[in-house]
Each structure stands twice: as C-alpha cells, then as structure tokens.
Write a protein that holds these residues in place. Structure first.
Motif, PDB file in Angstrom:
ATOM      1  N   SER A  82      27.748  50.211  31.727  1.00  0.00           N
ATOM      2  CA  SER A  82      26.248  50.483  31.584  1.00  0.00           C
ATOM      3  C   SER A  82      25.643  50.236  32.947  1.00  0.00           C
ATOM      4  N   THR A  83      26.291  49.878  33.832  1.00  0.00           N
ATOM      5  CA  THR A  83      25.761  49.457  35.359  1.00  0.00           C
ATOM      6  C   THR A  83      26.754  49.908  36.312  1.00  0.00           C
ATOM      7  N   GLY A  84      28.053  50.255  36.026  1.00  0.00           N
ATOM      8  CA  GLY A  84      28.961  50.791  36.872  1.00  0.00           C
ATOM      9  C   GLY A  84      29.387  49.605  38.001  1.00  0.00           C
ATOM     10  N   GLU A  85      29.109  48.264  37.477  1.00  0.00           N
ATOM     11  CA  GLU A  85      29.278  47.270  38.549  1.00  0.00           C
ATOM     12  C   GLU A  85      29.933  46.029  37.724  1.00  0.00           C
ATOM     13  N   ARG A  86      30.444  45.257  38.302  1.00  0.00           N
ATOM     14  CA  ARG A  86      31.195  43.953  37.831  1.00  0.00           C
ATOM     15  C   ARG A  86      30.016  42.894  37.380  1.00  0.00           C
ATOM     16  N   PRO A  87      30.012  42.474  36.245  1.00  0.00           N
ATOM     17  CA  PRO A  87      29.051  41.523  35.812  1.00  0.00           C
ATOM     18  C   PRO A  87      29.194  40.234  36.613  1.00  0.00           C
ATOM     19  N   TRP A  88      28.117  39.592  36.542  1.00  0.00           N
ATOM     20  CA  TRP A  88      28.128  38.146  36.890  1.00  0.00           C
ATOM     21  C   TRP A  88      29.264  37.287  36.510  1.00  0.00           C
ATOM     22  N   ALA A  89      29.223  37.409  34.907  1.00  0.00           N
ATOM     23  CA  ALA A  89      30.145  36.780  33.990  1.00  0.00           C
ATOM     24  C   ALA A  89      30.225  37.433  32.848  1.00  0.00           C
ATOM     25  N   VAL A  90      31.497  37.114  32.221  1.00  0.00           N
ATOM     26  CA  VAL A  90      31.756  38.016  30.844  1.00  0.00           C
ATOM     27  C   VAL A  90      32.410  36.700  30.053  1.00  0.00           C
ATOM     28  N   VAL A  91      31.925  37.113  28.645  1.00  0.00           N
ATOM     29  CA  VAL A  91      32.566  36.469  27.632  1.00  0.00           C
ATOM     30  C   VAL A  91      33.283  37.394  26.889  1.00  0.00           C
ATOM     31  N   GLY A 100      42.607  46.900  33.430  1.00  0.00           N
ATOM     32  CA  GLY A 100      43.434  47.635  32.314  1.00  0.00           C
ATOM     33  C   GLY A 100      44.592  47.351  31.795  1.00  0.00           C
ATOM     34  N   LYS A 101      45.017  46.353  31.762  1.00  0.00           N
ATOM     35  CA  LYS A 101      46.192  45.783  31.415  1.00  0.00           C
ATOM     36  C   LYS A 101      46.507  45.720  29.932  1.00  0.00           C
ATOM     37  N   GLY A 102      47.504  45.836  29.243  1.00  0.00           N
ATOM     38  CA  GLY A 102      47.980  45.793  27.870  1.00  0.00           C
ATOM     39  C   GLY A 102      47.290  47.127  27.336  1.00  0.00           C
ATOM     40  N   GLY A 103      46.524  47.436  26.381  1.00  0.00           N
ATOM     41  CA  GLY A 103      46.309  48.774  26.003  1.00  0.00           C
ATOM     42  C   GLY A 103      44.908  49.189  26.681  1.00  0.00           C
ATOM     43  N   GLY A 104      44.513  48.550  27.543  1.00  0.00           N
ATOM     44  CA  GLY A 104      43.456  48.851  28.506  1.00  0.00           C
ATOM     45  C   GLY A 104      42.000  48.490  27.908  1.00  0.00           C
ATOM     46  N   SER A 105      42.099  48.370  26.278  1.00  0.00           N
ATOM     47  CA  SER A 105      40.629  48.055  25.758  1.00  0.00           C
ATOM     48  C   SER A 105      40.906  47.051  24.816  1.00  0.00           C
ATOM     49  N   ASP A 106      41.898  46.132  24.918  1.00  0.00           N
ATOM     50  CA  ASP A 106      42.121  45.112  23.972  1.00  0.00           C
ATOM     51  C   ASP A 106      41.262  44.055  23.752  1.00  0.00           C
ATOM     52  N   TYR A 107      40.162  44.136  24.447  1.00  0.00           N
ATOM     53  CA  TYR A 107      39.163  42.841  24.194  1.00  0.00           C
ATOM     54  C   TYR A 107      37.676  43.711  23.978  1.00  0.00           C
ATOM     55  N   LEU A 108      36.767  42.959  23.522  1.00  0.00           N
ATOM     56  CA  LEU A 108      35.496  43.216  23.660  1.00  0.00           C
ATOM     57  C   LEU A 108      34.768  42.360  24.694  1.00  0.00           C
ATOM     58  N   ASN A 109      33.909  42.644  25.568  1.00  0.00           N
ATOM     59  CA  ASN A 109      33.326  42.014  26.585  1.00  0.00           C
ATOM     60  C   ASN A 109      31.932  42.137  26.530  1.00  0.00           C
ATOM     61  N   CYS A 110      31.277  40.752  26.483  1.00  0.00           N
ATOM     62  CA  CYS A 110      29.882  40.584  26.671  1.00  0.00           C
ATOM     63  C   CYS A 110      29.593  40.220  28.136  1.00  0.00           C
ATOM     64  N   PRO A 111      28.938  41.085  28.723  1.00  0.00           N
ATOM     65  CA  PRO A 111      28.509  41.004  30.071  1.00  0.00           C
ATOM     66  C   PRO A 111      27.065  40.059  30.247  1.00  0.00           C
ATOM     67  N   LEU A 112      27.189  39.046  31.136  1.00  0.00           N
ATOM     68  CA  LEU A 112      26.066  38.269  31.432  1.00  0.00           C
ATOM     69  C   LEU A 112      25.690  38.272  32.902  1.00  0.00           C
ATOM     70  N   SER A 113      24.231  38.544  33.322  1.00  0.00           N
ATOM     71  CA  SER A 113      23.640  38.686  34.567  1.00  0.00           C
ATOM     72  C   SER A 113      23.532  37.150  34.927  1.00  0.00           C
ATOM     73  N   GLN A 114      23.373  37.057  36.211  1.00  0.00           N
ATOM     74  CA  GLN A 114      23.092  35.732  36.938  1.00  0.00           C
ATOM     75  C   GLN A 114      22.132  34.784  36.012  1.00  0.00           C
ATOM     76  N   PRO A 115      20.983  35.333  35.814  1.00  0.00           N
ATOM     77  CA  PRO A 115      20.015  34.374  35.033  1.00  0.00           C
ATOM     78  C   PRO A 115      20.677  34.132  33.794  1.00  0.00           C
ATOM     79  N   GLN A 116      21.130  35.041  33.057  1.00  0.00           N
ATOM     80  CA  GLN A 116      21.751  34.977  31.728  1.00  0.00           C
ATOM     81  C   GLN A 116      22.687  33.697  31.745  1.00  0.00           C
TER      82      GLN A 116
END
Length: 445
Positions: free
Chosen positions: A255-264, A183-199
């Motif tokens: 969408s899941t309420g969880e931390r993604p495996w990785a994020v772009v 939540g640093k900065g403005g709290g929504s300064d980035y767009l985040n593309c979540p990846l599952s482990q297989p992705q």
C-alpha cells in the motif's frame, strides 16, 4: 481379574475410555495414583475431579463446543450424561456441581462389573492387550519417564507456551498483506500486519502495561526461561520487538511501496488457512487484555480468537508425529493416548478423546473397524489437527471451527457460518454412524 485393557489415569479421559471399553464387553483395569501420590492441582481422591472451572463451556448448538456435545451424545458418552445430570444453572454453558459430578463419575466407574480400579502410581507401560495413557497435563515424574522411554526424549513437552490463534475470516485483508521475508518459501506464506512508528509505540506501551495472569503456585519461576512472553521482551526496551519477532526487514508494504516500521506476522495454522497464529506472541496476559491489546494491531481490530495465548505447566506429547487418527501410537497400536496429554485442551475435549481412544481400543480387541470420524465434525477436525504429520509448531488446542474444512460457499455472517458448519457436521456424523451399524461406536460387533 485378567484384564483385556489397562487405562492409566482416572481423570475425564481415562474414565470415559474405561467405560467405553466396558460397554463393549471388555475387562478393564483403571489405575489412578491418588491418594498414594498426590497432584498439586487436585483436592480430592475422586475420579473425574474438575481441577479448574466447573464449566464444560457453551451448549449453544452453533458453537464448536456445543457441536462437540451434540456429537458426544450421538456417540454415547457416559460422562457427558453424568454432567447433564449434575448440571447447575450457567446461562448458555454446561456447568456442573463439581463434587456431585466427581462423586457420580467415581460411583459409576467403581461399581461397573467390568472395571477394576487400582489406586497405584504406574511408572512403566503395562504389557496388556490394550493400554490407554490418559495421565493429563500434570503427569507424575514416574509416568513421564515411562512415556519418554516409549516415544523418545524429544517428543514430550512440559510447558504450554502458545501464541493466540485468530479466525481468518475476521482478519482485515485490506490491511494485512501476504508475503514472506525476502520472498522465501512460497513467497506469500504469511499474512503481515504493518505498523507505523506511532502505532508500534502505542502498541508496545499498552503491551507492557497490560494485566498478566498469575501463575499457579506449582508453576515455577523458570517457566519462561526457554520461551519468553511477548510482553516480557517488550519490557527490555522500546525497539526490542522491532528487532525481534516484529522485525520488518525483507518486507514491503504494497500500500506504500516501503518497508513498514514494524510488522506482526501471522502464520497459517492449517492447510485450509482458516486460522492464523500470531508469530512470536506467546503471552501470559489475561484473555481480556489479549483481546484489547492485540486488536490494536492494524488488520486485527475485529479479530476473533479461536485460542488465546497461554503459558503454563502442561505435559503433552508431539501427537502429530506419534499418533494416528485412532489416537494409537503409529509405532505400537496396542498403546493409545487420550485427554490433555495428546494436546487436546478442555474438559469436553478430554471426554471426547477418551471416548474415541476407548472405542478404538475396543474395536481392535473385537476385530471391528476403527472409529475415524469425518474431518467436518467438531471432534473429527480436532483429532485430525492433533494427528496430522503436516501440523507444524504443535501446541495444545481446544475444539473450534477454525479447524474444520471450509464450506463450499462463503458465508459472511459469523453466526450463520458457524450454523452451517454445525449443520454439515451433524449430517456427516449421522451419515457416518449409519454406515457403521445401529448403536454407539463402542457397542460390541
């Protein structure tokens, strides 16, 4: 002759700048170091030599490149006219016979009664009434030292290591979520593309297998020492990126309420958030492979690239901190910069910034109003981006519609949206030129 202005560099930007100054009635000395000092990229001593492709990109009027050409015609570009006179068939693009083009540029510049060409390397900034530095991305060590002394030791870059930039309208906002880590900065300064482990694992596998560009022979092996390409980091191990620029810590996928495996993460490239930069994705992959592999990221399946990632030898200044919108140094308006050394990439862009720097130098010499184009125009938007002090992480950029302010109404179709941008740009430029006076921007007052 006793000159009014000095132009350093006989490439596209320098030649256009010199001709614009001469058109306004000013005496110009143009310095070109070839053939006294050679460049690793040039093959002739001709002015305006095209060192890579012979294409000046699209002439399609709805593209930003096509609109830039329309604007250059309206502004009286002499090199664009030469390009049209030496054009070869290239579908929807403007391409030229490179030898005929360079010969015509050389002839036009050398035969102009107000332009004096001197073949000499310049290693100091001359004490002239007006100076335009247009030495290009392969500036000699001598002029680099002079520029560094002028602007400071940390304002000149030597490598272009840039991540891709994506058109915001082509990002799937249903999959990418706005947030900042913890939540640093403005709290929504980035767009985040979540990846599952297989992705993530499939993405890394294709990333390390993808075809890379071959560096030019004059680009040394230490090019990547300070800034590793994303594909090189991936080669260190499967989890290298997940513990680096793709680390998911401090982020929760709504969408899941969880931390993604990785994020772009995607960072806004401008205040209007019409373009996004892929954070940490500087790359040496071919453009085709960038489109194939990076579209594997959830949310980027239909991404349109406003700029591909690049890593190559390139000399450019920190224009947002140094230049005003006339392309003059804020600290010394007598001196201007034009062409790729400002961080504006591309042949047509070099001609355009040369025109603008020349027109503004002529305006200052004649006591005329400065030429500052509307930000809704293709050239105005490019210069505004390059000279905006709020621009962070500055990297070279070519003209694209992602730089212009948003339209008043959202238009979903890409071509229809681009056509609306072009129509607005044309109208605003015509209105601006009418407000000045008849003729071109470089005509004498």
């Amino acid at each position: 002759m006793a000159e009014d202005a000095v132009v350093i560099g006989g490439g596209l930007a320098g030649c256009e700048a010199a001709l614009q100054l001469a058109r306004a009635g000013h005496r110009v000395v143009l310095y070109e170091m070839r053939p006294v000092v050679s460049s690793p990229a040039h093959h002739t001593d001709l002015l305006g030599e095209l060192v890579c492709s012979n294409s000046l990109k699209s002439s399609d009027p709805v593209t930003a490149a096509g609109q830039l050409k329309r604007e250059l015609r309206a502004l009286g570009s002499q090199l664009l006219q030469i390009a049209r006179e030496t054009a070869v068939p290239a579908g929807g693009a403007l391409a030229v016979d490179r030898n005929q083009f360079a010969e015509a540029v050389t002839r036009t510049v050398e035969k102009h009664s107000l332009v004096h060409v001197i073949r000499q390397e310049i290693t100091t900034i001359p004490e002239s009434r007006a100076v335009i530095v247009a030495t290009g991305p392969l500036s000699s060590e001598g002029i680099q030292s002079a520029i560094t002394e002028l602007i400071g030791p940390h304002r000149l870059a030597f490598f272009d290591a840039a991540a891709p930039i994506i058109d915001a309208d082509t990002i799937d906002q249903r999959r990418a979520f706005p947030a900042s880590r913890y939540g640093k900065g403005g709290g929504s300064d980035y767009l985040n593309c979540p990846l599952s482990q297989p992705q993530y694992e499939a993405f890394v596998q294709e990333l390390v297998r993808a075809e890379r560009m071959r560096p030019h022979s004059f680009e040394s092996a230490d090019l990547f020492q300070a800034c590793q390409p994303v594909e090189e980091i991936a080669r260190r191990g499967l989890d290298a990126l997940r513990y680096g620029s793709l680390k998911p810590v401090g982020l929760t996928d709504p969408s899941t309420g969880e931390r993604p495996w990785a994020v772009v993460q995607l960072r806004p490239e401008n205040a209007a958030k019409t373009a996004y930069n892929l954070v940490g994705f500087q790359t040496n992959l071919t453009f085709q492979e960038q489109r194939r592999v990076f579209r594997m990221v959830p949310g980027l399946e239909n991404a349109e690239f406003l700029r591909h990632g690049v890593m190559h030898r390139n000399t450019f200044i920190d224009a947002p901190r140094l230049l005003d919108k006339t392309l003059a140094l804020r600290a010394d308006p007598r001196i201007s910069f034009a062409g790729q050394i400002t961080g504006t990439e591309g042949y047509t862009e070099a001609i355009a910034t040369g025109l603008l720097a020349g027109a503004n130098a002529a305006a200052r010499l004649s006591g005329c109003p400065s030429v500052v184009l509307p930000e809704t125009t293709a050239l105005g938007a490019l210069v505004s981006y390059a000279t905006d002090p709020e621009t962070e992480h500055y990297q070279p950029m070519h003209v694209n519609w992602g730089l212009v302010p948003p339209l008043d109404q959202r238009i979903r179709g890409r071509r229809e949206r681009y056509a609306a941008y072009a129509a607005r740009a044309t109208d605003d430029l015509e209105r601006y030129l009418r407000s000045r006076r008849p003729g071109t921007v470089s005509d004498a007052c």
